[in-house]
Design an enzyme around this catalytic site. Structure first.
Site, short mmCIF file in Angstrom:
data_model
loop_
_atom_site.label_atom_id
_atom_site.label_comp_id
_atom_site.label_asym_id
_atom_site.label_seq_id
_atom_site.Cartn_x
_atom_site.Cartn_y
_atom_site.Cartn_z
CE LYS A 33 5.29 33.85 132.10
NZ LYS A 33 6.33 32.93 132.70
CG ASP A 60 8.57 32.49 129.94
OD1 ASP A 60 9.44 32.35 129.15
OD2 ASP A 60 8.22 33.14 131.10
CE LYS A 62 12.14 34.61 131.07
NZ LYS A 62 10.96 33.87 131.78
CG ASP A 65 22.91 25.04 126.46
OD1 ASP A 65 23.87 25.12 125.87
OD2 ASP A 65 22.42 24.38 127.23
CB THR A 118 10.13 43.27 133.12
OG1 THR A 118 9.73 41.86 133.32
CG2 THR A 118 9.70 43.46 131.44
NE ARG A 209 5.17 38.15 141.18
CZ ARG A 209 6.45 38.52 141.08
NH1 ARG A 209 7.30 38.16 142.19
NH2 ARG A 209 7.13 39.19 140.09
O1 C5P Z 1 4.06 37.95 138.76
P1 C5P Z 1 4.43 38.70 137.55
O2 C5P Z 1 3.13 39.40 136.89
O3 C5P Z 1 5.78 39.60 137.65
O4 C5P Z 1 4.86 37.46 136.59
C1 C5P Z 1 5.30 37.88 135.34
C2 C5P Z 1 5.89 36.51 134.42
O5 C5P Z 1 6.58 36.84 133.36
C3 C5P Z 1 6.82 35.85 135.35
O6 C5P Z 1 6.30 34.26 134.93
C4 C5P Z 1 8.29 36.19 134.68
O7 C5P Z 1 8.94 34.66 134.83
C5 C5P Z 1 7.86 36.27 133.25
N1 C5P Z 1 8.80 37.14 132.53
C6 C5P Z 1 9.20 38.58 132.99
N2 C5P Z 1 10.08 39.17 132.34
C7 C5P Z 1 10.29 39.07 131.27
C8 C5P Z 1 10.06 37.65 130.62
C9 C5P Z 1 9.10 36.79 131.53
O8 C5P Z 1 8.66 38.90 134.03
N3 C5P Z 1 11.11 39.78 130.42
#
Ligand code: C5P
Length: 229
Positions: A33, A60, A62, A65, A118, A209
């Protein structure tokens, strides 16, 4: 779980570092991603470079607009031969319809609608003036997305069961907010473990992460893929 179900969030700014992750795990991880951080730092040429390694890309961005602007951005992004591209369902029906029309000539790219981030909990939604809980809001946005013609969504793993009941089995549900047992939650709120997310009906998991910051990423990935994470 199937390796194709794991998506690694390349949340870094450095192209070399990101490409190292891709080359190291291309054979174990279904898709990588590229989000706002990496895309803003490295641009479309970097996406092409990752695609040249053979890796699949989830872009991603997002997008959110007016319909015309989103449609043009979708058209440009689809030229990068990516597998997934995100748009915010909060952009509304006309924006989603325009985005789908713009993506139609490149069926290789699937549009995914973001429901509720999330990182947001019910208090955040209250602050923003939404009357629904996170789950209720995600369901409402999912129905809107489906009626506009979307076939895939991004949602919290905590809402997958609810959304699966509503949308059936042939909808793609991608879930971030996944944390192996014992991993730091960071800024995520509505999290589950990878095994719980898959058991609830997630099609793919986005994890950043917990893998990127691990002292032994191979071990974390192996744990997730074996269903023990
Ligand atoms: O590091 P982590 O596992 O929290 O990364 C989650 C990834 O998913 C991040 O790149 C974040 O931008 C993306 N994301 C999210 N919640 C959403 C959509 C995408 O955490 N609803």
């Amino acid at each position: 779980m199937n390796p194709d179900q794991l998506i690694l969030a390349l949340d870094v700014s450095d192209a070399g570092v990101a490409l190292d992750w891709v080359r190291r795990f291309n054979h174990q991880i279904g898709c990588f991603k590229i989000g706002l951080q990496l895309f803003t730092a490295q641009g479309p040429d970097f996406v092409r470079e990752v695609r040249q390694t053979g890796a699949q890309v989830f872009l991603d961005l997002k997008l959110h607009d007016i319909p015309n602007t989103v449609a043009k951005a979708v058209e440009a992004a689809c030229q990068l031969d990516i597998q997934y591209l995100t748009v915010h369902t909060l952009g509304g029906r006309a924006m989603l319809t325009a985005a789908l029309a713009a993506a139609a000539p490149t069926p290789r790219t699937m549009l995914l609608g973001i429901t509720v981030l999330t990182s947001h909990d019910n208090d955040d939604l209250d602050d923003l003036g939404f009357d629904h809980t996170a789950a209720g809001q995600a369901l409402l946005l999912a129905k809107l997305a489906r009626s506009a013609g979307m076939r895939g969504l991004v949602c919290s793993p905590r809402e997958v069961t609810l959304l699966r009941q509503e949308l059936g089995t042939d909808f793609t549900l991608v879930t971030p907010g996944v944390r192996p047992a014992g991993a730091a939650v960071n800024d995520q709120n509505r999290v589950t473990t990878p095994a719980e997310a898959i058991a609830s009906g997630s099609s793919h998991l986005v994890i950043g992460r917990p893998i990127l910051n691990a002292p032994d990423p191979e071990q974390v990935i192996a744990g997730i893929l074996s269903g023990g994470g």
